[in-house]
Design a protein around this motif. Sequence first.
Motif, PDB file in Angstrom:
ATOM      1  N   LEU A  26       0.809  -1.216   0.000  1.00 35.05           N
ATOM      2  CA  LEU A  26       0.000   0.000   0.000  1.00 35.05           C
ATOM      3  C   LEU A  26       0.842   1.266   0.000  1.00 35.05           C
ATOM      4  O   LEU A  26       0.309   2.373   0.078  1.00 35.05           O
ATOM      5  CB  LEU A  26      -1.005   0.018   1.161  1.00 35.05           C
ATOM      6  CG  LEU A  26      -1.976  -1.171   1.215  1.00 35.05           C
ATOM      7  CD1 LEU A  26      -2.899  -1.041   2.412  1.00 35.05           C
ATOM      8  CD2 LEU A  26      -2.776  -1.280  -0.075  1.00 35.05           C
ATOM      9  N   GLU A  53      -5.903   2.868  -5.807  1.00 33.37           N
ATOM     10  CA  GLU A  53      -4.831   3.008  -4.820  1.00 33.37           C
ATOM     11  C   GLU A  53      -3.494   2.748  -5.533  1.00 33.37           C
ATOM     12  O   GLU A  53      -3.211   3.373  -6.541  1.00 33.37           O
ATOM     13  CB  GLU A  53      -5.082   2.101  -3.619  1.00 33.37           C
ATOM     14  CG  GLU A  53      -6.352   2.438  -2.871  1.00 33.37           C
ATOM     15  CD  GLU A  53      -6.596   1.575  -1.643  1.00 33.37           C
ATOM     16  OE1 GLU A  53      -7.239   2.070  -0.704  1.00 33.37           O
ATOM     17  OE2 GLU A  53      -6.160   0.393  -1.633  1.00 33.37           O
ATOM     18  N   GLN A 129      -1.136  -6.250  -8.350  1.00 33.03           N
ATOM     19  CA  GLN A 129      -1.777  -6.171  -7.039  1.00 33.03           C
ATOM     20  C   GLN A 129      -0.819  -5.760  -5.927  1.00 33.03           C
ATOM     21  O   GLN A 129       0.235  -6.368  -5.761  1.00 33.03           O
ATOM     22  CB  GLN A 129      -2.389  -7.532  -6.694  1.00 33.03           C
ATOM     23  CG  GLN A 129      -3.052  -7.587  -5.332  1.00 33.03           C
ATOM     24  CD  GLN A 129      -2.982  -8.953  -4.697  1.00 33.03           C
ATOM     25  OE1 GLN A 129      -3.498  -9.901  -5.258  1.00 33.03           O
ATOM     26  NE2 GLN A 129      -2.351  -9.055  -3.534  1.00 33.03           N
ATOM     27  N   ALA A 135      -1.267  -7.006   3.778  1.00 28.63           N
ATOM     28  CA  ALA A 135      -2.616  -6.468   3.960  1.00 28.63           C
ATOM     29  C   ALA A 135      -3.654  -7.105   3.050  1.00 28.63           C
ATOM     30  O   ALA A 135      -4.656  -6.476   2.717  1.00 28.63           O
ATOM     31  CB  ALA A 135      -2.601  -4.946   3.741  1.00 28.63           C
ATOM     32  N   SER A 136      -3.436  -8.359   2.670  1.00 32.41           N
ATOM     33  CA  SER A 136      -4.426  -9.085   1.862  1.00 32.41           C
ATOM     34  C   SER A 136      -4.902  -8.243   0.676  1.00 32.41           C
ATOM     35  O   SER A 136      -6.099  -8.007   0.492  1.00 32.41           O
ATOM     36  CB  SER A 136      -5.622  -9.487   2.731  1.00 32.41           C
ATOM     37  OG  SER A 136      -5.236 -10.267   3.829  1.00 32.41           O
ATOM     38  N   GLY A 137      -3.954  -7.787  -0.140  1.00 37.06           N
ATOM     39  CA  GLY A 137      -4.294  -6.871  -1.227  1.00 37.06           C
ATOM     40  C   GLY A 137      -5.321  -7.422  -2.199  1.00 37.06           C
ATOM     41  O   GLY A 137      -6.162  -6.672  -2.718  1.00 37.06           O
ATOM     42  N   LYS A 139      -7.828  -9.569  -1.574  1.00 42.41           N
ATOM     43  CA  LYS A 139      -9.133  -9.484  -0.908  1.00 42.41           C
ATOM     44  C   LYS A 139      -9.604  -8.034  -0.859  1.00 42.41           C
ATOM     45  O   LYS A 139     -10.784  -7.731  -1.108  1.00 42.41           O
ATOM     46  CB  LYS A 139      -9.022 -10.058   0.508  1.00 42.41           C
ATOM     47  CG  LYS A 139     -10.306 -10.047   1.324  1.00 42.41           C
ATOM     48  CD  LYS A 139     -10.079 -10.764   2.662  1.00 42.41           C
ATOM     49  CE  LYS A 139     -11.366 -10.908   3.472  1.00 42.41           C
ATOM     50  NZ  LYS A 139     -11.778  -9.645   4.092  1.00 42.41           N
ATOM     51  N   ARG A 140      -8.693  -7.143  -0.548  1.00 41.00           N
ATOM     52  CA  ARG A 140      -9.021  -5.723  -0.466  1.00 41.00           C
ATOM     53  C   ARG A 140      -9.590  -5.215  -1.792  1.00 41.00           C
ATOM     54  O   ARG A 140     -10.638  -4.558  -1.828  1.00 41.00           O
ATOM     55  CB  ARG A 140      -7.755  -4.953  -0.085  1.00 41.00           C
ATOM     56  CG  ARG A 140      -7.913  -3.451   0.081  1.00 41.00           C
ATOM     57  CD  ARG A 140      -6.551  -2.825   0.355  1.00 41.00           C
ATOM     58  NE  ARG A 140      -6.622  -1.387   0.521  1.00 41.00           N
ATOM     59  CZ  ARG A 140      -6.779  -0.768   1.683  1.00 41.00           C
ATOM     60  NH1 ARG A 140      -6.906  -1.481   2.795  1.00 41.00           N
ATOM     61  NH2 ARG A 140      -6.815   0.553   1.749  1.00 41.00           N
ATOM     62  N   GLU A 143     -13.076  -6.866  -2.644  1.00 35.38           N
ATOM     63  CA  GLU A 143     -14.188  -6.360  -1.839  1.00 35.38           C
ATOM     64  C   GLU A 143     -14.478  -4.889  -2.123  1.00 35.38           C
ATOM     65  O   GLU A 143     -15.582  -4.409  -1.864  1.00 35.38           O
ATOM     66  CB  GLU A 143     -13.909  -6.593  -0.359  1.00 35.38           C
ATOM     67  CG  GLU A 143     -13.910  -8.078  -0.006  1.00 35.38           C
ATOM     68  CD  GLU A 143     -13.713  -8.367   1.461  1.00 35.38           C
ATOM     69  OE1 GLU A 143     -13.244  -7.467   2.200  1.00 35.38           O
ATOM     70  OE2 GLU A 143     -14.018  -9.500   1.887  1.00 35.38           O
ATOM     71  N   MET A 144     -13.505  -4.165  -2.678  1.00 42.00           N
ATOM     72  CA  MET A 144     -13.741  -2.786  -3.122  1.00 42.00           C
ATOM     73  C   MET A 144     -14.515  -2.738  -4.438  1.00 42.00           C
ATOM     74  O   MET A 144     -14.951  -1.676  -4.867  1.00 42.00           O
ATOM     75  CB  MET A 144     -12.400  -2.062  -3.311  1.00 42.00           C
ATOM     76  CG  MET A 144     -11.672  -1.722  -2.036  1.00 42.00           C
ATOM     77  SD  MET A 144      -9.985  -1.132  -2.369  1.00 42.00           S
ATOM     78  CE  MET A 144     -10.319   0.335  -3.330  1.00 42.00           C
ATOM     79  N   GLY A 291      -7.702 -12.786   7.286  1.00 39.17           N
ATOM     80  CA  GLY A 291      -7.671 -11.879   6.139  1.00 39.17           C
ATOM     81  C   GLY A 291      -7.949 -12.637   4.852  1.00 39.17           C
ATOM     82  O   GLY A 291      -8.851 -13.464   4.782  1.00 39.17           O
ATOM     83  N   ASP A 329      -2.020 -14.663  -0.708  1.00 35.95           N
ATOM     84  CA  ASP A 329      -3.390 -14.160  -0.734  1.00 35.95           C
ATOM     85  C   ASP A 329      -4.083 -14.355  -2.077  1.00 35.95           C
ATOM     86  O   ASP A 329      -5.254 -14.008  -2.227  1.00 35.95           O
ATOM     87  CB  ASP A 329      -3.462 -12.706  -0.265  1.00 35.95           C
ATOM     88  CG  ASP A 329      -3.079 -11.685  -1.319  1.00 35.95           C
ATOM     89  OD1 ASP A 329      -2.474 -12.058  -2.339  1.00 35.95           O
ATOM     90  OD2 ASP A 329      -3.377 -10.488  -1.106  1.00 35.95           O
TER      91      ASP A 329
END
Length: 383
Positions: A26, A53, A129, A135-137, A139-140, A143-144, A291, A329
């Motif tokens: 991130l 991001e 990614q 931070a489980s990119g 999944k992030r 889910e976004m 996560g 992840d």
Amino acid sequence: MTVVALNHEQLIQIYQDLHQIPEIGLEEHETQAYLLNVIKQFPQDFLTIKTVETAILVHVTGTVGAKTIGWRTDIDALPVAEQTGLPFASKHPGRMHACGHDIHMSVALGVLSHVADVQPANNFLFLFQPAEENASGGKRLYEMGALDEWRPDEIYGLHVNPQLPAGAIGCRQGTLFAGTCEIHAKFYGKSGHAAYPHLANDMVVAGASFVNQLQTIVSRNVNPIESGVVTLGQFHAGTIGNVISGTAQIDGTIRALTQKMNAHIQRRVQTIAQGTALAFGCEVDLDLHQGGYYPVENDPETTAAFIDYMQDRSDVTYIETEPAMTGEDFGFLISKLKGTMFWLGIDQPYQLHSEHLAPKTEAIDKGIAAIYGYLSTRDQTLA
């Protein structure tokens, strides 16, 4: 001037450039800018680029566009101080591509350069990614809703493997990587003088009981023909030998080859934590954090097609590999999308995450050739 498929010299330069600018999940702003600069040099006739991001999504519009084939690469690095001695070593103190994501990105750019050069029949999505390590990119982003517009019908990804010959492809049906879950348990009792234990509530004893009981989960609650690991790596309690500790902090990890088994072990940890608190008359805060680090359970159909292709190629060294207890992840993404992950050999005496890891770069060209060849067959099959 637009660049067609990247050649060997360009790919090596890209790898060395990326190796020098490792960034934590991130925070991959310099990495993102570098990747965008390379991607924008490809023919843009049927490419659409979107950033979310620090992620980059590149959509390639096919002539038919009946399906979308996905490719995912991770772009982040680790908080490791590099000790390779390479002339292109990390320029960022305390940061290093010790997990080979610089190789991952170089291969992804190489494959994308081929796909961008000649318009495919179907659509492609290349996902660069962030935050795989911390931070489980995947999944992030999922889910976004970042993948909703260009949701892949099937998705692929790789991870480098130091134990395989450079450029070799390793894969298997079923689980490639384990699912992981962090354990964070804090017990609260009452501190006191070592001479008066009856006036205190000793959390060293409570914590020790918790540790011992957790060791029975795999030996007594997991089917012997299945796999699971519970490891506790940290136990912090007390400040001096003659003071009874009123708190104990215990941290560890769960590893399992299926999500069902991971969830089963998590439930047992919860039960044991609650039982320990009851037995010792104390309180416990338990945080089980999984996560997006689900098991990488390869899809049977895409994996069969992938293995068949790699086994049939005389220019590919294919090796069937055993499951690994490492986490990734990508497991979350292929719990939602049909897909396959595999190993790419880099022939190293050092393990992943080592400060000495220096992949053999011949893996890049070999990996690109094998992957683009396979994806081309999927493009024809799906058209």
